[in-house]
Motif scaffolding. Sequence first.
Motif, PDB file in Angstrom:
ATOM      1  N   ALA A  17      28.432  53.402  39.626  1.00 46.17           N
ATOM      2  CA  ALA A  17      29.705  52.686  39.685  1.00 46.17           C
ATOM      3  C   ALA A  17      29.597  51.728  40.858  1.00 46.17           C
ATOM      4  O   ALA A  17      28.931  52.025  41.845  1.00 46.17           O
ATOM      5  N   SER A  18      30.221  50.584  40.747  1.00 47.91           N
ATOM      6  CA  SER A  18      30.125  49.629  41.845  1.00 47.91           C
ATOM      7  C   SER A  18      31.483  49.018  42.157  1.00 47.91           C
ATOM      8  O   SER A  18      32.337  48.877  41.291  1.00 47.91           O
ATOM      9  N   ILE A  19      31.641  48.687  43.428  1.00 50.44           N
ATOM     10  CA  ILE A  19      32.837  47.994  43.899  1.00 50.44           C
ATOM     11  C   ILE A  19      32.369  46.618  44.362  1.00 50.44           C
ATOM     12  O   ILE A  19      31.648  46.509  45.351  1.00 50.44           O
ATOM     13  N   LYS A  26      39.866  46.561  49.314  1.00 49.26           N
ATOM     14  CA  LYS A  26      40.899  47.345  48.634  1.00 49.26           C
ATOM     15  C   LYS A  26      40.440  48.781  48.381  1.00 49.26           C
ATOM     16  O   LYS A  26      41.234  49.716  48.453  1.00 49.26           O
ATOM     17  N   TYR A  27      39.137  48.991  48.082  1.00 46.54           N
ATOM     18  CA  TYR A  27      38.657  50.315  47.671  1.00 46.54           C
ATOM     19  C   TYR A  27      37.623  50.949  48.599  1.00 46.54           C
ATOM     20  O   TYR A  27      37.413  52.150  48.545  1.00 46.54           O
ATOM     21  N   PHE A  42      38.802  50.646  34.944  1.00 48.28           N
ATOM     22  CA  PHE A  42      37.506  50.140  35.367  1.00 48.28           C
ATOM     23  C   PHE A  42      36.846  49.420  34.202  1.00 48.28           C
ATOM     24  O   PHE A  42      37.336  49.455  33.082  1.00 48.28           O
ATOM     25  N   ILE A  43      35.729  48.774  34.447  1.00 46.79           N
ATOM     26  CA  ILE A  43      35.005  48.017  33.426  1.00 46.79           C
ATOM     27  C   ILE A  43      33.659  48.700  33.195  1.00 46.79           C
ATOM     28  O   ILE A  43      32.977  49.059  34.154  1.00 46.79           O
ATOM     29  N   VAL A  44      33.264  48.877  31.933  1.00 45.93           N
ATOM     30  CA  VAL A  44      31.948  49.417  31.597  1.00 45.93           C
ATOM     31  C   VAL A  44      31.063  48.227  31.233  1.00 45.93           C
ATOM     32  O   VAL A  44      31.397  47.454  30.342  1.00 45.93           O
ATOM     33  N   ILE A  64      40.169  44.431  40.167  1.00 42.23           N
ATOM     34  CA  ILE A  64      41.370  44.366  41.007  1.00 42.23           C
ATOM     35  C   ILE A  64      42.451  45.307  40.477  1.00 42.23           C
ATOM     36  O   ILE A  64      43.306  45.780  41.208  1.00 42.23           O
ATOM     37  N   ARG A  65      42.385  45.645  39.175  1.00 45.16           N
ATOM     38  CA  ARG A  65      43.376  46.528  38.551  1.00 45.16           C
ATOM     39  C   ARG A  65      42.970  47.999  38.537  1.00 45.16           C
ATOM     40  O   ARG A  65      43.690  48.849  38.040  1.00 45.16           O
ATOM     41  N   THR A  66      41.783  48.317  39.073  1.00 46.31           N
ATOM     42  CA  THR A  66      41.324  49.706  39.097  1.00 46.31           C
ATOM     43  C   THR A  66      42.252  50.541  39.971  1.00 46.31           C
ATOM     44  O   THR A  66      42.672  50.108  41.041  1.00 46.31           O
ATOM     45  N   VAL A  67      42.567  51.740  39.487  1.00 51.81           N
ATOM     46  CA  VAL A  67      43.419  52.667  40.222  1.00 51.81           C
ATOM     47  C   VAL A  67      42.572  53.877  40.595  1.00 51.81           C
ATOM     48  O   VAL A  67      41.889  54.448  39.742  1.00 51.81           O
TER      49      VAL A  67
END
Length: 184
Positions: A17-19, A26-27, A42-44, A64-67
């Motif tokens: 997984a990457s930020i 933000k994360y 998240f996006i796959v 930006i919408r990841t929770v």
Amino acid sequence: MLMYLIGLNVQGGRIQASIPRSIFNKYGNSVEEFKMYIISNFIVQDKRIKTLAAQHKWTLTFSIRTVVELVEEPNFPLNQFRFINISELLTADTIDGSQLIDIIVEIVGKEEPREVTPQGGRPTKRLALKIQDVEKNTIEAVLFGDMVEQIQPHLKDGRVEPLIVVLQFFIAHRWKGEVISGPQ
């Protein structure tokens, strides 16, 4: 700074997984090692950077919408994932119904939930789903009981984004020549 996170499966297989750098602030400080999180939105993606730490073809990328929500007191063991591809199930000569599998899929179809009563059991809800991996392989999955209630709010009509889910501890079976999957 670009942050990479690695998840392990029972066989030592890893998924990354990457930020991205643009949203790191933000994360970056909200994710710690050896903690459990509920991560949504998240996006796959097909992994662009091959790393020795994660040989899996796909990566989970934060947007930006990841929770990200910390699970304070997990009520189940922090087991490693054993991700497989649907193609592995479709091409297998035999399917070991005792193996628990984990899979990342998009829900592409569903039936209406219905009440069923297993032989000698009590009534419960059943929901059949059509699931698809990023390679466009599809199978059916069947959810029962509380899992039906948990996923129902996310299956609303009019949804714009695809519904991507990680199914953990599922068992695959062949039924009428087709591969189906359900929770343990």
